[in-house]
Write a protein that holds these residues in place. Sequence first.
Motif, PDB file in Angstrom:
ATOM      1  N   ARG A   1       0.855  -1.188   0.000  1.00 40.46           N
ATOM      2  CA  ARG A   1       0.000   0.000   0.000  1.00 40.46           C
ATOM      3  C   ARG A   1       0.887   1.233   0.000  1.00 40.46           C
ATOM      4  NH1 ARG A   1       1.006   1.550   5.194  1.00 40.46           N
ATOM      5  NH2 ARG A   1       1.324  -0.104   6.727  1.00 40.46           N
ATOM      6  N   VAL A   2       0.255   2.396  -0.106  1.00 37.76           N
ATOM      7  CA  VAL A   2       0.974   3.635   0.174  1.00 37.76           C
ATOM      8  C   VAL A   2       1.430   3.590   1.632  1.00 37.76           C
ATOM      9  CG1 VAL A   2      -0.165   5.027  -1.587  1.00 37.76           C
ATOM     10  CG2 VAL A   2      -1.254   4.754   0.643  1.00 37.76           C
ATOM     11  N   HIS A   3       2.542   4.254   1.924  1.00 44.11           N
ATOM     12  CA  HIS A   3       3.205   4.046   3.210  1.00 44.11           C
ATOM     13  C   HIS A   3       3.458   5.369   3.906  1.00 44.11           C
ATOM     14  CE1 HIS A   3       6.617   2.603   5.837  1.00 44.11           C
ATOM     15  NE2 HIS A   3       5.764   1.585   5.968  1.00 44.11           N
ATOM     16  N   ASN A   4       3.401   5.327   5.238  1.00 44.29           N
ATOM     17  CA  ASN A   4       3.606   6.528   6.047  1.00 44.29           C
ATOM     18  C   ASN A   4       4.930   7.228   5.701  1.00 44.29           C
ATOM     19  OD1 ASN A   4       3.381   7.125   9.677  1.00 44.29           O
ATOM     20  ND2 ASN A   4       3.432   8.546   7.971  1.00 44.29           N
ATOM     21  N   SER A   5       5.975   6.447   5.456  1.00 40.74           N
ATOM     22  CA  SER A   5       7.269   7.058   5.151  1.00 40.74           C
ATOM     23  C   SER A   5       7.335   7.635   3.741  1.00 40.74           C
ATOM     24  CB  SER A   5       8.394   6.030   5.339  1.00 40.74           C
ATOM     25  OG  SER A   5       8.341   5.019   4.357  1.00 40.74           O
ATOM     26  N   GLY A   6       6.245   7.489   2.978  1.00 37.81           N
ATOM     27  CA  GLY A   6       6.184   8.095   1.651  1.00 37.81           C
ATOM     28  C   GLY A   6       5.352   9.361   1.594  1.00 37.81           C
ATOM     29  N   HIS A   7       4.854   9.812   2.753  1.00 39.62           N
ATOM     30  CA  HIS A   7       4.035  11.030   2.755  1.00 39.62           C
ATOM     31  C   HIS A   7       4.817  12.255   2.291  1.00 39.62           C
ATOM     32  CE1 HIS A   7       0.977   8.649   4.404  1.00 39.62           C
ATOM     33  NE2 HIS A   7       0.901   9.097   5.643  1.00 39.62           N
ATOM     34  N   TRP A   8       6.137  12.207   2.433  1.00 39.42           N
ATOM     35  CA  TRP A   8       6.958  13.347   2.007  1.00 39.42           C
ATOM     36  C   TRP A   8       6.784  13.652   0.522  1.00 39.42           C
ATOM     37  CZ3 TRP A   8      10.745  13.216  -1.747  1.00 39.42           C
ATOM     38  CH2 TRP A   8      11.133  11.948  -2.198  1.00 39.42           C
ATOM     39  N   THR A   9       6.399  12.636  -0.263  1.00 42.71           N
ATOM     40  CA  THR A   9       6.280  12.836  -1.701  1.00 42.71           C
ATOM     41  C   THR A   9       5.170  13.821  -2.064  1.00 42.71           C
ATOM     42  OG1 THR A   9       4.788  10.924  -1.946  1.00 42.71           O
ATOM     43  CG2 THR A   9       7.160  10.510  -2.156  1.00 42.71           C
ATOM     44  N   GLN A  10       4.221  14.034  -1.157  1.00 36.90           N
ATOM     45  CA  GLN A  10       3.138  14.983  -1.440  1.00 36.90           C
ATOM     46  C   GLN A  10       3.667  16.377  -1.732  1.00 36.90           C
ATOM     47  OE1 GLN A  10       0.986  13.911   2.266  1.00 36.90           O
ATOM     48  NE2 GLN A  10      -0.827  13.903   0.981  1.00 36.90           N
ATOM     49  N   ASP A  11       4.738  16.764  -1.071  1.00 25.72           N
ATOM     50  CA  ASP A  11       5.276  18.105  -1.243  1.00 25.72           C
ATOM     51  C   ASP A  11       6.700  18.109  -1.771  1.00 25.72           C
ATOM     52  OD1 ASP A  11       3.003  19.709  -0.062  1.00 25.72           O
ATOM     53  OD2 ASP A  11       3.435  18.360   1.607  1.00 25.72           O
ATOM     54  N   GLY A  12       7.231  16.902  -2.075  1.00 27.74           N
ATOM     55  CA  GLY A  12       8.595  16.814  -2.573  1.00 27.74           C
ATOM     56  C   GLY A  12       8.716  16.306  -3.992  1.00 27.74           C
ATOM     57  N   CYS A  13       7.606  15.846  -4.585  1.00 26.51           N
ATOM     58  CA  CYS A  13       7.650  15.258  -5.926  1.00 26.51           C
ATOM     59  C   CYS A  13       6.465  15.746  -6.760  1.00 26.51           C
ATOM     60  CB  CYS A  13       7.610  13.733  -5.852  1.00 26.51           C
ATOM     61  SG  CYS A  13       8.957  12.984  -4.910  1.00 26.51           S
ATOM     62  N   ALA A  14       6.658  15.765  -8.053  1.00 27.88           N
ATOM     63  CA  ALA A  14       5.573  16.185  -8.938  1.00 27.88           C
ATOM     64  C   ALA A  14       4.414  15.195  -8.896  1.00 27.88           C
ATOM     65  CB  ALA A  14       6.090  16.331 -10.364  1.00 27.88           C
ATOM     66  N   CYS A  15       4.733  13.914  -8.798  1.00 27.65           N
ATOM     67  CA  CYS A  15       3.715  12.854  -8.688  1.00 27.65           C
ATOM     68  C   CYS A  15       3.909  12.156  -7.360  1.00 27.65           C
ATOM     69  CB  CYS A  15       3.853  11.871  -9.849  1.00 27.65           C
ATOM     70  SG  CYS A  15       2.682  10.488  -9.784  1.00 27.65           S
TER      71      CYS A  15
ATOM     72  N   ALA B   1      11.318  11.806  -9.365  1.00 31.35           N
ATOM     73  CA  ALA B   1      12.418  12.669  -8.931  1.00 31.35           C
ATOM     74  C   ALA B   1      11.923  13.672  -7.897  1.00 31.35           C
ATOM     75  CB  ALA B   1      13.022  13.390 -10.126  1.00 31.35           C
ATOM     76  N   ALA B   2      12.776  13.997  -6.918  1.00 34.47           N
ATOM     77  CA  ALA B   2      12.431  14.983  -5.889  1.00 34.47           C
ATOM     78  C   ALA B   2      12.775  16.390  -6.366  1.00 34.47           C
ATOM     79  CB  ALA B   2      13.180  14.670  -4.598  1.00 34.47           C
ATOM     80  N   HIS B   3      11.851  17.323  -6.152  1.00 41.91           N
ATOM     81  CA  HIS B   3      12.142  18.720  -6.448  1.00 41.91           C
ATOM     82  C   HIS B   3      12.414  19.528  -5.177  1.00 41.91           C
ATOM     83  CE1 HIS B   3       8.088  19.782  -5.136  1.00 41.91           C
ATOM     84  NE2 HIS B   3       7.585  18.952  -6.010  1.00 41.91           N
TER      85      HIS B   3
END
Length: 351
Positions: free
Chosen positions: A252-266, A285-287
């Motif tokens: 599933r989507v994971h708690n440690s991946g929540h950073w992608t909401q504001d760090g990645c385009a997707c 890729a992280a922006h």
Amino acid sequence: MLSQASGRLGFNVVILDPEENSPACRVSQGQIVAAYDNPTALQVLGKACQAVTFEFENVPARSVEILIEAGCEVAPGPRALAVAQDRVDEKSFLNSIKVPTTAFAAINDLGSLRAAVASLGAPALLKTRRQGYDGKGQAWIKADSGAARAWAAIGAQPAILEARAEFVRELSVICARGRDGDIAVYPLGENTHAGGVLKTTLAPANVGSQTKAQATRIARKILEGLDYVGVMGVELFEMPGGRLLVNEIAPRVHNSGHWTQDGCACDQFEQHIRAVAGWPLGPTAAHARVEMTNLLGNEIKAWKALAADPAVRIHIYGKREAKPGRKMAHINRILPLARSRPRSPGPARKS
């Protein structure tokens, strides 16, 4: 958050959840209020939806099988769910595809526990085979004499005993596989815990190219080994010398991946919906560099001050009651994305 991502992509969402007016329901087009294994509810859900997914692994695997038997597209599939629901099956699967883990033993009674402690040594960590998360359903055995006490502490139920891992830090990798077999891997995150609960994730983690490549190889083996579709979280122990061991997988989507909401385009939520719907996977890729922090229990009361911080993005879940240790929200603190050398290993920590 999966429902919100679905809406951005133009999909309508129906939620099956036993809690009336659940947080997900309030951002979806409808909700079926029923238990996850209710056959009538599953039939209604299958007829209403072109595709079905789940957001935590305590959904019965049989429910997924029922939906598939009725002709519904479900992702991830029942095998991935069943493997992740049983810690012994999970580690056995990982070892079968040549993915390293800590040494472990299946425990069925106090006698087998005592034998496993003698074999693996103490300290060792006893966990229930099923259920249990965020530090629940587990107990440390610090000496041979502690076996009976730990067995009682987890309710004398089927379990797994894991050898202690003298790791440097915990990392995690969020990865995805599409219906066409395409694989996408996000930058690694570095995790810290408090009381058995994830507290922060810093991503992209300060790791070298060899660690990134090793994590990507591990992610690919797991995704392909399960014929997986969707986003998966893989928790990793970085050992002295740089070797990675898999601690757990989450289908599933994971708690440690929540950073992608504001760090990645997707972000991971859109990525999961893309995979389930058969769309092309998005960029990983992280922006920005992001420090994600979980807000537990009454920490949510600081929401106003956090919302006033221009470097912070706050994501509140809408749960009715703030209980101690309950995840109520998370914040993503935006940091400069700067190149830096890999962090030198610090003192080892124990799993």
